[in-house]
Design a protein around this motif. Structure first.
Motif, PDB file in Angstrom:
ATOM      1  N   ARG A  21       0.851  -1.001   0.360  1.00  0.00           N
ATOM      2  CA  ARG A  21       0.408  -0.379   0.236  1.00  0.00           C
ATOM      3  C   ARG A  21       0.700   1.416  -0.016  1.00  0.00           C
ATOM      4  O   ARG A  21       0.562   2.044  -0.753  1.00  0.00           O
ATOM      5  CB  ARG A  21      -1.001   0.215   1.510  1.00  0.00           C
ATOM      6  CG  ARG A  21      -2.212  -0.524   1.369  1.00  0.00           C
ATOM      7  CD  ARG A  21      -2.976  -0.576   2.367  1.00  0.00           C
ATOM      8  NE  ARG A  21      -2.725  -0.755   3.416  1.00  0.00           N
ATOM      9  CZ  ARG A  21      -2.283  -1.619   4.326  1.00  0.00           C
ATOM     10  NH1 ARG A  21      -2.493  -2.767   3.571  1.00  0.00           N
ATOM     11  NH2 ARG A  21      -2.232  -1.447   5.478  1.00  0.00           N
ATOM     12  N   GLU A  22       1.526   1.256   0.874  1.00  0.00           N
ATOM     13  CA  GLU A  22       2.741   2.516   1.118  1.00  0.00           C
ATOM     14  C   GLU A  22       3.858   3.169   0.223  1.00  0.00           C
ATOM     15  O   GLU A  22       4.535   4.199  -0.136  1.00  0.00           O
ATOM     16  CB  GLU A  22       3.316   2.710   2.237  1.00  0.00           C
ATOM     17  CG  GLU A  22       1.576   2.367   3.829  1.00  0.00           C
ATOM     18  CD  GLU A  22       2.348   2.325   4.657  1.00  0.00           C
ATOM     19  OE1 GLU A  22       4.283   2.258   5.171  1.00  0.00           O
ATOM     20  OE2 GLU A  22       1.843   2.346   6.131  1.00  0.00           O
ATOM     21  N   ASP A  81       7.731   4.039   4.585  1.00  0.00           N
ATOM     22  CA  ASP A  81       7.909   4.342   3.819  1.00  0.00           C
ATOM     23  C   ASP A  81       9.324   4.986   3.968  1.00  0.00           C
ATOM     24  O   ASP A  81      10.250   4.870   3.243  1.00  0.00           O
ATOM     25  CB  ASP A  81       7.344   4.403   2.819  1.00  0.00           C
ATOM     26  CG  ASP A  81       6.916   6.285   3.718  1.00  0.00           C
ATOM     27  OD1 ASP A  81       6.620   6.341   5.465  1.00  0.00           O
ATOM     28  OD2 ASP A  81       6.343   6.977   2.763  1.00  0.00           O
ATOM     29  N   ASP A  82       9.432   5.797   5.475  1.00  0.00           N
ATOM     30  CA  ASP A  82      10.510   6.763   5.660  1.00  0.00           C
ATOM     31  C   ASP A  82      11.998   6.231   5.455  1.00  0.00           C
ATOM     32  O   ASP A  82      13.056   6.222   4.602  1.00  0.00           O
ATOM     33  CB  ASP A  82      10.494   7.974   6.603  1.00  0.00           C
ATOM     34  CG  ASP A  82       9.232   8.432   5.933  1.00  0.00           C
ATOM     35  OD1 ASP A  82       9.718   9.164   4.782  1.00  0.00           O
ATOM     36  OD2 ASP A  82       8.933   9.418   6.683  1.00  0.00           O
ATOM     37  N   THR A  83      11.651   5.351   6.401  1.00  0.00           N
ATOM     38  CA  THR A  83      12.876   4.074   6.890  1.00  0.00           C
ATOM     39  C   THR A  83      13.056   2.456   5.361  1.00  0.00           C
ATOM     40  O   THR A  83      14.356   3.136   4.926  1.00  0.00           O
ATOM     41  CB  THR A  83      12.369   2.895   7.952  1.00  0.00           C
ATOM     42  OG1 THR A  83      11.738   3.588   8.449  1.00  0.00           O
ATOM     43  CG2 THR A  83      13.499   1.924   8.231  1.00  0.00           C
ATOM     44  N   GLY A  89      18.356   3.042  -0.175  1.00  0.00           N
ATOM     45  CA  GLY A  89      19.444   4.183  -0.481  1.00  0.00           C
ATOM     46  C   GLY A  89      20.605   3.499   0.084  1.00  0.00           C
ATOM     47  O   GLY A  89      21.921   3.092  -0.745  1.00  0.00           O
ATOM     48  N   THR A  90      21.312   2.791   0.780  1.00  0.00           N
ATOM     49  CA  THR A  90      21.774   2.798   1.382  1.00  0.00           C
ATOM     50  C   THR A  90      22.982   1.096   0.988  1.00  0.00           C
ATOM     51  O   THR A  90      24.015   1.040   1.187  1.00  0.00           O
ATOM     52  CB  THR A  90      22.308   2.195   3.149  1.00  0.00           C
ATOM     53  OG1 THR A  90      21.522   2.905   3.911  1.00  0.00           O
ATOM     54  CG2 THR A  90      23.556   1.627   3.799  1.00  0.00           C
ATOM     55  N   LEU A  91      21.392   0.510   0.799  1.00  0.00           N
ATOM     56  CA  LEU A  91      22.217  -0.260  -0.271  1.00  0.00           C
ATOM     57  C   LEU A  91      22.449  -0.666  -1.900  1.00  0.00           C
ATOM     58  O   LEU A  91      22.924  -0.927  -2.576  1.00  0.00           O
ATOM     59  CB  LEU A  91      20.730  -2.134  -0.187  1.00  0.00           C
ATOM     60  CG  LEU A  91      20.919  -2.352   0.481  1.00  0.00           C
ATOM     61  CD1 LEU A  91      19.652  -3.644   1.116  1.00  0.00           C
ATOM     62  CD2 LEU A  91      21.592  -3.156   1.637  1.00  0.00           C
ATOM     63  N   ILE A  92      21.355   0.891  -2.564  1.00  0.00           N
ATOM     64  CA  ILE A  92      21.816   1.112  -3.563  1.00  0.00           C
ATOM     65  C   ILE A  92      23.098   1.845  -3.327  1.00  0.00           C
ATOM     66  O   ILE A  92      24.468   1.683  -4.996  1.00  0.00           O
ATOM     67  CB  ILE A  92      20.843   1.887  -3.897  1.00  0.00           C
ATOM     68  CG1 ILE A  92      19.472   1.759  -4.313  1.00  0.00           C
ATOM     69  CG2 ILE A  92      21.365   3.434  -5.867  1.00  0.00           C
ATOM     70  CD1 ILE A  92      18.311   1.745  -4.740  1.00  0.00           C
TER      71      ILE A  92
END
Length: 109
Positions: A21-22, A81-83, A89-92
């Motif tokens: 959903r999010e 969603d923020d987490t 982003g850290t994994l990318i």
């Protein structure tokens, strides 16, 4: 094979439903999706084929970033969603930089 994001889920998983959903409804429209297309694996129906995971997936949802068919890192569970976006982003950032389209055509000439 190019990098991808594999989401492992199960039927009836409330946290999987919340992620869907999010985040799941907008994921394909994001820059992250351009870098990491989404592949869904329902653990009630099978496993991810052709991927070497560092360890088995036991909890859902689990999000595994894969590059060249090898695990780069994972996010186990979903809080909000923020987490999720922060951890993704850290994994990318662990991935090698994408090859620019112009570089590929120049190499092929």
């Amino acid at each position: 094979m190019a990098a991808e994001l594999i989401v492992f889920e199960r039927d009836g998983c409330p946290w999987c439903q919340r992620w869907n959903r999010e985040v799941g409804t907008v994921y394909d429209k994001t820059d992250e999706a351009k870098r990491l297309p989404l592949r869904r694996v329902n653990l009630d129906r099978g496993t991810a084929q052709g991927v070497r995971l560092d360890m088995p997936v036991r909890f859902t949802p689990t999000f595994v970033v894969v590059d060249q068919d090898r695990e780069v890192g994972r996010i186990t569970g979903y809080i909000n969603d923020d987490t999720f976006w922060g951890l993704l982003g850290t994994l990318i950032a662990k991935l090698p930089p994408p090859v620019a389209e112009s570089s590929v055509s120049a190499i092929q000439r």
